[in-house]
Design a protein around this motif. Structure first.
Motif, PDB file in Angstrom:
ATOM      1  N   SER A  18       0.785  -1.236   0.000  1.00 26.26           N
ATOM      2  CA  SER A  18       0.000   0.000   0.000  1.00 26.26           C
ATOM      3  C   SER A  18       0.817   1.288   0.000  1.00 26.26           C
ATOM      4  O   SER A  18       0.455   2.241  -0.658  1.00 26.26           O
ATOM      5  CB  SER A  18      -0.920   0.025   1.221  1.00 26.26           C
ATOM      6  N   PHE A  19       1.885   1.329   0.779  1.00 27.67           N
ATOM      7  CA  PHE A  19       2.560   2.601   1.007  1.00 27.67           C
ATOM      8  C   PHE A  19       4.010   2.644   0.535  1.00 27.67           C
ATOM      9  O   PHE A  19       4.485   3.678   0.088  1.00 27.67           O
ATOM     10  CB  PHE A  19       2.539   2.953   2.504  1.00 27.67           C
ATOM     11  N   TYR A  20       4.739   1.548   0.682  1.00 27.92           N
ATOM     12  CA  TYR A  20       6.173   1.542   0.419  1.00 27.92           C
ATOM     13  C   TYR A  20       6.576   0.395  -0.510  1.00 27.92           C
ATOM     14  O   TYR A  20       7.298  -0.514  -0.112  1.00 27.92           O
ATOM     15  CB  TYR A  20       6.960   1.424   1.735  1.00 27.92           C
ATOM     16  N   PRO A  21       6.141   0.417  -1.770  1.00 26.96           N
ATOM     17  CA  PRO A  21       6.575  -0.640  -2.695  1.00 26.96           C
ATOM     18  C   PRO A  21       8.099  -0.663  -2.769  1.00 26.96           C
ATOM     19  O   PRO A  21       8.761   0.360  -2.591  1.00 26.96           O
ATOM     20  CB  PRO A  21       5.973  -0.222  -4.035  1.00 26.96           C
ATOM     21  N   PHE A  22       8.656  -1.843  -3.002  1.00 27.43           N
ATOM     22  CA  PHE A  22      10.110  -2.005  -3.025  1.00 27.43           C
ATOM     23  C   PHE A  22      10.785  -1.019  -3.971  1.00 27.43           C
ATOM     24  O   PHE A  22      11.817  -0.446  -3.639  1.00 27.43           O
ATOM     25  CB  PHE A  22      10.501  -3.428  -3.417  1.00 27.43           C
ATOM     26  N   ASP A  23      10.208  -0.801  -5.146  1.00 26.13           N
ATOM     27  CA  ASP A  23      10.850   0.075  -6.129  1.00 26.13           C
ATOM     28  C   ASP A  23      10.647   1.559  -5.842  1.00 26.13           C
ATOM     29  O   ASP A  23      11.405   2.392  -6.316  1.00 26.13           O
ATOM     30  CB  ASP A  23      10.358  -0.256  -7.546  1.00 26.13           C
ATOM     31  N   PHE A  24       9.662   1.899  -5.037  1.00 24.47           N
ATOM     32  CA  PHE A  24       9.341   3.296  -4.743  1.00 24.47           C
ATOM     33  C   PHE A  24      10.051   3.794  -3.484  1.00 24.47           C
ATOM     34  O   PHE A  24      10.422   4.961  -3.406  1.00 24.47           O
ATOM     35  CB  PHE A  24       7.830   3.450  -4.584  1.00 24.47           C
ATOM     36  N   ALA A  25      10.240   2.906  -2.501  1.00 26.50           N
ATOM     37  CA  ALA A  25      10.812   3.328  -1.220  1.00 26.50           C
ATOM     38  C   ALA A  25      11.900   2.363  -0.750  1.00 26.50           C
ATOM     39  O   ALA A  25      11.797   1.757   0.307  1.00 26.50           O
ATOM     40  CB  ALA A  25       9.711   3.436  -0.175  1.00 26.50           C
TER      41      ALA A  25
END
Length: 83
Positions: A18-25
């Protein structure tokens, strides 16, 4: 004695989905990896003393460990977690 934290894996699954996808965060997950390596970790099944035949319940495991039941973000604030 240091403070004990019990972290349910569902909060990490929700964070990833929901909040911290591996590629985003990626920095969030790097901090999580450091925590796992730095602190003593146990699975809930290793900790529950009440009835080893039944699936361990988070409140019972927290009680067995002397841990408060708090959420992921409350724990992160308590540990001064910053991205």
């Amino acid at each position: 004695m240091s403070k004990v934290y019990l972290l349910d894996s569902n909060c990490l699954i929700t964070a990833k989905n929901s909040f911290y996808p591996f590629d985003f965060a990626p920095s969030f997950w790097e901090h999580i990896k450091k925590w796992i390596v730095t602190f003593e970790t146990k699975s809930k099944d290793q900790c529950s003393k009440k009835n080893p035949q039944k699936r361990a319940k988070i409140p019972d495991v927290a009680h067995d460990l002397g841990a408060d039941c708090i959420g992921l973000y409350e724990m992160m604030r308590d540990l001064h977690f910053k991205l």
